[in-house]
Design a protein around this motif. Structure first.
Motif, PDB file in Angstrom:
ATOM      1  N   VAL A 273       0.851  -1.198   0.000  1.00 33.30           N
ATOM      2  CA  VAL A 273       0.000   0.000   0.000  1.00 33.30           C
ATOM      3  C   VAL A 273       0.886   1.246   0.000  1.00 33.30           C
ATOM      4  O   VAL A 273       0.673   2.174  -0.788  1.00 33.30           O
ATOM      5  CB  VAL A 273      -0.942   0.009   1.221  1.00 33.30           C
ATOM      6  CG1 VAL A 273      -1.726   1.319   1.281  1.00 33.30           C
ATOM      7  CG2 VAL A 273      -1.900  -1.167   1.171  1.00 33.30           C
ATOM      8  N   GLY A 274       1.878   1.259   0.880  1.00 32.27           N
ATOM      9  CA  GLY A 274       2.798   2.390   0.929  1.00 32.27           C
ATOM     10  C   GLY A 274       3.592   2.546  -0.338  1.00 32.27           C
ATOM     11  O   GLY A 274       3.854   3.659  -0.806  1.00 32.27           O
ATOM     12  N   LEU A 275       3.982   1.435  -0.944  1.00 28.23           N
ATOM     13  CA  LEU A 275       4.745   1.459  -2.184  1.00 28.23           C
ATOM     14  C   LEU A 275       3.905   2.039  -3.318  1.00 28.23           C
ATOM     15  O   LEU A 275       4.371   2.888  -4.100  1.00 28.23           O
ATOM     16  CB  LEU A 275       5.171   0.030  -2.521  1.00 28.23           C
ATOM     17  CG  LEU A 275       6.430  -0.148  -3.364  1.00 28.23           C
ATOM     18  CD1 LEU A 275       7.639   0.411  -2.646  1.00 28.23           C
ATOM     19  CD2 LEU A 275       6.635  -1.619  -3.679  1.00 28.23           C
TER      20      LEU A 275
ATOM     21  N   ASP B   5       4.861   4.799   5.808  1.00 29.87           N
ATOM     22  CA  ASP B   5       4.106   3.709   6.420  1.00 29.87           C
ATOM     23  C   ASP B   5       4.935   2.860   7.383  1.00 29.87           C
ATOM     24  O   ASP B   5       4.420   1.883   7.945  1.00 29.87           O
ATOM     25  CB  ASP B   5       3.431   2.840   5.347  1.00 29.87           C
ATOM     26  CG  ASP B   5       4.414   2.096   4.458  1.00 29.87           C
ATOM     27  OD1 ASP B   5       5.595   2.494   4.408  1.00 29.87           O
ATOM     28  OD2 ASP B   5       3.995   1.123   3.801  1.00 29.87           O
ATOM     29  N   PHE B   6       6.195   3.209   7.598  1.00 27.60           N
ATOM     30  CA  PHE B   6       6.917   2.666   8.743  1.00 27.60           C
ATOM     31  C   PHE B   6       6.428   3.456   9.962  1.00 27.60           C
ATOM     32  O   PHE B   6       6.935   4.526  10.269  1.00 27.60           O
ATOM     33  CB  PHE B   6       8.432   2.826   8.569  1.00 27.60           C
ATOM     34  CG  PHE B   6       9.047   1.831   7.625  1.00 27.60           C
ATOM     35  CD1 PHE B   6       9.381   0.556   8.059  1.00 27.60           C
ATOM     36  CD2 PHE B   6       9.286   2.164   6.301  1.00 27.60           C
ATOM     37  CE1 PHE B   6       9.947  -0.374   7.195  1.00 27.60           C
ATOM     38  CE2 PHE B   6       9.857   1.244   5.430  1.00 27.60           C
ATOM     39  CZ  PHE B   6      10.178  -0.029   5.876  1.00 27.60           C
ATOM     40  N   SER B   7       5.428   2.914  10.633  1.00 23.56           N
ATOM     41  CA  SER B   7       4.721   3.740  11.615  1.00 23.56           C
ATOM     42  C   SER B   7       4.426   2.998  12.918  1.00 23.56           C
ATOM     43  O   SER B   7       3.382   3.214  13.537  1.00 23.56           O
ATOM     44  CB  SER B   7       3.402   4.235  11.002  1.00 23.56           C
ATOM     45  OG  SER B   7       2.618   3.136  10.570  1.00 23.56           O
ATOM     46  N   SER B   8       5.346   2.124  13.329  1.00 24.19           N
ATOM     47  CA  SER B   8       5.102   1.326  14.529  1.00 24.19           C
ATOM     48  C   SER B   8       5.926   1.782  15.735  1.00 24.19           C
ATOM     49  O   SER B   8       5.818   1.178  16.806  1.00 24.19           O
ATOM     50  CB  SER B   8       5.408  -0.154  14.249  1.00 24.19           C
ATOM     51  OG  SER B   8       4.539  -0.667  13.266  1.00 24.19           O
TER      52      SER B   8
ATOM     53  N   SER C  74      10.852  -0.312  -3.443  1.00 22.49           N
ATOM     54  CA  SER C  74      10.879  -1.656  -2.901  1.00 22.49           C
ATOM     55  C   SER C  74      10.199  -1.657  -1.544  1.00 22.49           C
ATOM     56  O   SER C  74      10.215  -0.663  -0.823  1.00 22.49           O
ATOM     57  CB  SER C  74      12.320  -2.157  -2.747  1.00 22.49           C
ATOM     58  OG  SER C  74      12.362  -3.436  -2.139  1.00 22.49           O
ATOM     59  N   THR C  75       9.617  -2.800  -1.187  1.00 23.73           N
ATOM     60  CA  THR C  75       9.213  -2.983   0.200  1.00 23.73           C
ATOM     61  C   THR C  75      10.461  -3.291   1.019  1.00 23.73           C
ATOM     62  O   THR C  75      11.501  -3.680   0.473  1.00 23.73           O
ATOM     63  CB  THR C  75       8.227  -4.149   0.349  1.00 23.73           C
ATOM     64  OG1 THR C  75       8.864  -5.358  -0.087  1.00 23.73           O
ATOM     65  CG2 THR C  75       6.967  -3.909  -0.455  1.00 23.73           C
ATOM     66  N   GLY C  76      10.358  -3.130   2.324  1.00 25.29           N
ATOM     67  CA  GLY C  76      11.482  -3.450   3.185  1.00 25.29           C
ATOM     68  C   GLY C  76      11.869  -4.913   3.087  1.00 25.29           C
ATOM     69  O   GLY C  76      13.058  -5.258   3.125  1.00 25.29           O
TER      70      GLY C  76
END
Length: 525
Positions: free
Chosen positions: A323-325, A446-449, A428-430
């Motif tokens: 989704v973030g990508l 979206d790295f949001s943890s 790319s995704t992580g």
């Protein structure tokens, strides 16, 4: 557990009668050389990001030209690379390829590459989608475990996840046992995932007698069943090499096998020197690992530092999810963009099928699983009941973009660049970025943890974080350490690093006494 840190000047020392050194034209640092030289029965090499673990594994093999070495790789791509670059005394295999050669080939016609709850429900005549998904999850837990039989312990996670009653759990266990019996019958109509024949192979307690040494690559992302097979090979010397902080596949049943071997007395050797990046990026990584995972060993940034005029290499944007990508790509309509894994790795065909179902146009839905649903609402209901991660991501993307989707997908496809050399942006995704690196890296929003992780750390300062949150820290660490010269954190990560002194003080006030200290991190702002 024996923890060894090689003393300064240890390179060049070797006991009489030991195997010869690797070729003289390859240079190893003292930590790498210590791994290569070590002849302990079981060695765990803890290599941080960019520490040269593959180079070290090659050196280990080259130093033992008379040995017959099995190099167990995480996936097919790693296997092919190793087969082309390792010395001839090494056989590179995945655990699944070993199992397939012995057992899996008997089930060739039954093996499914994407094991879906809907198909499993049809094969087992299960009318309740929730029970089908629960049973499938229970079986997956069993496949990955060291256990010989399906028991209630394999249902612990699913009871809460799927809100099951005790009666439901009992039904799931019964169905799982019946399905497992059928799966072990060659020629049965039930489909089996790859992990099923891996489990069958492991239950036979195979002895890999033709190998004198076994190297388990990416040992932090192994699974218990593979680790058990490796543990049984006591006739062979074993090297487990990996980075425990790059364990990011818990959702596939992976565990950090390195921890288990440490607990049973393996010799542990650190590899803290990173040759990928310099001190600035190392400081970010050290701060993250020290604060959230209580890691006391510091990554030593021996690589290049940021240049004022860094050339025109593309910038890589790494996202937490597809989704973030997609959001990052949509901003520029995919112009001058290279996708790691190809543009179709974003599952564009599946996304368009979901959109067509959303519009009520079942006749143009191309995905067969999607086409089996009578309506979009039925698909949504099933996704919620089965906790299907992929389906829920597709639903979110359709809801976010709606009727703009066909135009955006068309633009992404037509504007995609086939090679990185001709791109201005790499996406790319992580997870896909693991093992790769770029001069310049930016983290998507979206790295949001970190907020949840910070709250957990302050609430329970003496305890290890829950596995799911630890995985989020690991994935963020993987993303941060993909950069060679420059890493631009997203807003949440930037804010955390900028306020690290405040967070450390709060941790002390919460009662933490074992928190490593870290330098301030130069992130600006």
């Amino acid at each position: 557990m024996t923890l060894l840190a090689p003393p300064p000047g240890s390179i060049g020392t070797r006991t009489a009668g030991a195997a010869p050194r690797p070729p003289a034209d390859i240079s190893f640092d003292r930590y790498q050389q210590a791994v290569i030289d070590c002849d302990a029965p079981v060695v765990v090499a803890k290599a941080f990001a960019g520490a040269g673990k593959t180079t070290t594994a090659r050196g280990y093999a080259s130093a033992r030209p008379e040995a017959k070495i099995l190099y167990v790789c995480l996936n097919k791509a790693n296997q092919m690379e190793a087969a082309a670059t390792f010395p001839p005394n090494v056989e590179a295999r995945t655990s699944h390829s070993l199992a397939y050669g012995e057992i899996g080939h008997r089930f060739k016609s039954q093996i499914v590459h994407s094991w879906k709850a809907r198909a499993f429900a049809s094969e087992m005549s299960i009318r309740d989608a929730r029970i089908a998904a629960s049973t499938q999850s229970l079986l997956t837990q069993f496949f990955h475990s060291r256990d010989r039989e399906i028991e209630e312990i394999h249902a612990i996670g699913i009871k809460e996840e799927f809100s099951l009653s005790d009666v439901d759990v009992g039904n799931c266990i019964s169905i799982a046992r019946l399905a497992w019996s059928r799966m072990q019958t060659p020629g049965h109509l039930i489909g089996i995932p790859h992990d099923a024949y891996l489990k069958m192979w492991a239950l036979k307690k195979p002895v890999l007698s033709k190998y004198t040494h076994i190297v388990l690559d990416e040992a932090q992302d192994s699974n218990p069943v593979t680790a058990e097979v490796i543990e049984r090979q006591r006739h062979a010397k074993r090297l487990l090499i990996g980075d425990p902080h790059q364990s990011i596949y818990l959702f596939r049943g992976a565990v950090n096998a390195m921890e288990h071997f440490e607990s049973i007395g393996a010799t542990v050797l650190p590899m803290p020197n990173t040759w990928r990046f310099g001190p600035e990026i190392a400081d970010m990584a050290n701060t993250l690992l020290g604060f959230f995972k209580m890691e006391s060993t510091q990554i030593i940034g021996c690589g290049p530092v940021r240049r004022k005029n860094g050339g025109v290499s593309p910038r890589a944007v790494l996202a937490r999810t597809n989704v973030g990508l997609f959001a990052e790509a949509a901003v520029v309509q995919g112009k001058d963009t290279h996708w790691i894994g190809g543009v179709e790795s974003a599952r564009l065909d599946l996304l368009l099928s979901a959109y067509s179902l959303y519009c009520g146009k079942k006749s143009i839905v191309t995905d067969p699983v999607m086409a089996s649903y009578p309506s979009w609402s039925a698909y949504q209901d099933d996704a919620e009941a089965t906790r299907d991660t992929e389906a829920n991501i597709l639903i979110r993307m359709v809801n976010d973009y709606r009727h703009d989707l066909p135009k955006i997908v068309s633009a992404l496809r037509s504007n995609a660049v086939p090679t990185q050399e001709h791109a201005k942006l790499v996406l790319s995704t992580g997870h896909r970025a693991k093992g790769l690196d770029w001069d310049r890296v930016t983290l998507a929003e979206d790295f949001s943890s970190l907020g949840k992780c910070l709250a957990e750390r302050l609430t329970n300062p003496h305890q290890r974080m829950p596995a799911a949150l630890e995985q989020e820290i690991n994935l963020l660490y993987v993303a941060l350490t993909r950069g060679r010269l420059e890493v631009t954190p997203n807003r949440e990560t930037h804010d955390f690093l900028r306020k690290i002194s405040t967070h450390l003080n709060a941790l002390v006030e919460a009662g933490a006494t074992n928190q490593p200290s870290h330098p301030s991190v130069p992130v600006g702002g």
